[in-house]
Enzyme design. Structure first.
Site, PDB file in Angstrom:
ATOM      1  CD  GLU A 231      -2.682   1.260   2.578  1.00  0.00           C
ATOM      2  OE1 GLU A 231      -3.606   1.749   2.769  1.00  0.00           O
ATOM      3  OE2 GLU A 231      -2.133   0.759   3.642  1.00  0.00           O
TER       4      GLU A 231
ATOM      5  CE  LYS B 288      -7.371   1.151   3.447  1.00  0.00           C
ATOM      6  NZ  LYS B 288      -6.424   1.691   4.019  1.00  0.00           N
TER       7      LYS B 288
ATOM      8  CB  CYS C 271      -4.511  -1.687   4.359  1.00  0.00           C
ATOM      9  SG  CYS C 271      -3.304  -1.460   6.192  1.00  0.00           S
TER      10      CYS C 271
END
Length: 274
Positions: free
Chosen positions: A41, A113, A155
């Site tokens: 990330e 995300k 994440c």
């Protein structure tokens, strides 16, 4: 059995320097025969000072890190999962966006995300991604990669098992989890959550992570992992910065799912009525 590479990075606040590290990782991965490289990330810039970071945020079309990674992938004939970049959406918000780039340097998939990290930790650390980022609208699968069908997450998405279940049921063979986990949350949850997601979904997890002390003052946990469908850790890079390698035996998925067919037994849960 494809060999893949994981780049465990300590990305800083200078996109040009980070791009050089990414290109070097692509070169190393290709030289060792990897079919695909996975990066963490925020591979292009990790900067908690949002005012300073804003001067380096570009649109996807203008981002030089993405352009250099695409060029290097084409030059070396290797696929790259670029864990994520901070990008200008053009609407006053930023995107935390992952890319899948094929061996010709063509972008084959994008994922923003979905779950944004808004937390206050006992250590005093406070993070509010939603203050500047806009979450993605839905899950993404990319077919035809060297590791079969690749599901994309980033994440904090790791904490939402329904996303992983959806990707598995939609046909994912491998799910990527690029990350920049904090040290406290990494020590407490990283290995447990990654192994659990692999076991629940009956597939491979590849999680390239940020590691160490960063230029903006934060520290990240490291321990880039590859986990098989049985929950076995095939690679743990611990605190070592650099490129690691692992073979992905896709036949292992059917073997494990035939032993424990939990994915096919999954039922929709309906809340009980009064």
């Amino acid at each position: 059995m494809p060999k893949v590479a994981l780049f465990q990075a300590t990305s800083g606040i200078d996109p040009a320097e980070n791009a050089r590290d990414l290109v070097a990782a692509i070169d190393e991965a290709a030289e060792h025969g990897a079919a695909m490289l996975f990066t963490p990330e925020m591979s292009g810039m990790l900067d908690g000072d949002r005012a300073r970071a804003a001067s380096n945020i570009r649109t996807e079309q203008e981002d030089t890190v993405l352009a250099e990674v695409c060029e290097a992938a084409a030059r070396r004939g290797i696929w790259v999962h670029l864990g994520s970049l901070a990008l200008d959406r053009g609407d006053g918000r930023w995107a935390n966006r992952a890319f899948v780039i094929d061996r010709t340097g063509t972008v084959r998939g994008r994922y923003d995300k979905m779950h944004l990290f808004d937390v206050d930790l006992p250590t005093g650390e406070s993070w509010r991604e939603s203050a500047v980022y806009k979450g993605g609208e839905g899950p993404v699968l990319v077919e035809g990669t060297p590791v079969g069908t690749l599901g994309l997450t980033i994440c904090y998405d790791l904490r939402f098992p329904s996303l992983f279940a959806h990707l598995a049921e939609a046909g994912a063979d491998v799910i990527a989890v690029p990350a920049a986990f904090t040290v406290p949350t990494g020590q407490a949850h990283w290995h447990t959550l990654l192994r659990a997601r692999a076991i629940e979904a009956g597939l491979f997890i590849v999680a390239a992570a940020q590691v160490g002390e960063h230029a903006d003052g934060r520290a990240t946990y490291g321990h880039s992992l590859a986990v098989d469908p049985w929950g076995e850790v095939l690679l743990d890079m611990e605190k070592a910065k650099g490129v690691g390698f692992v073979d992905i035996d896709l036949a292992r998925i059917e073997e494990v799912r035939s032993r424990v067919p939990a994915l096919s037994h999954r039922r929709d849960i309906v809340a009980p009525s009064d």
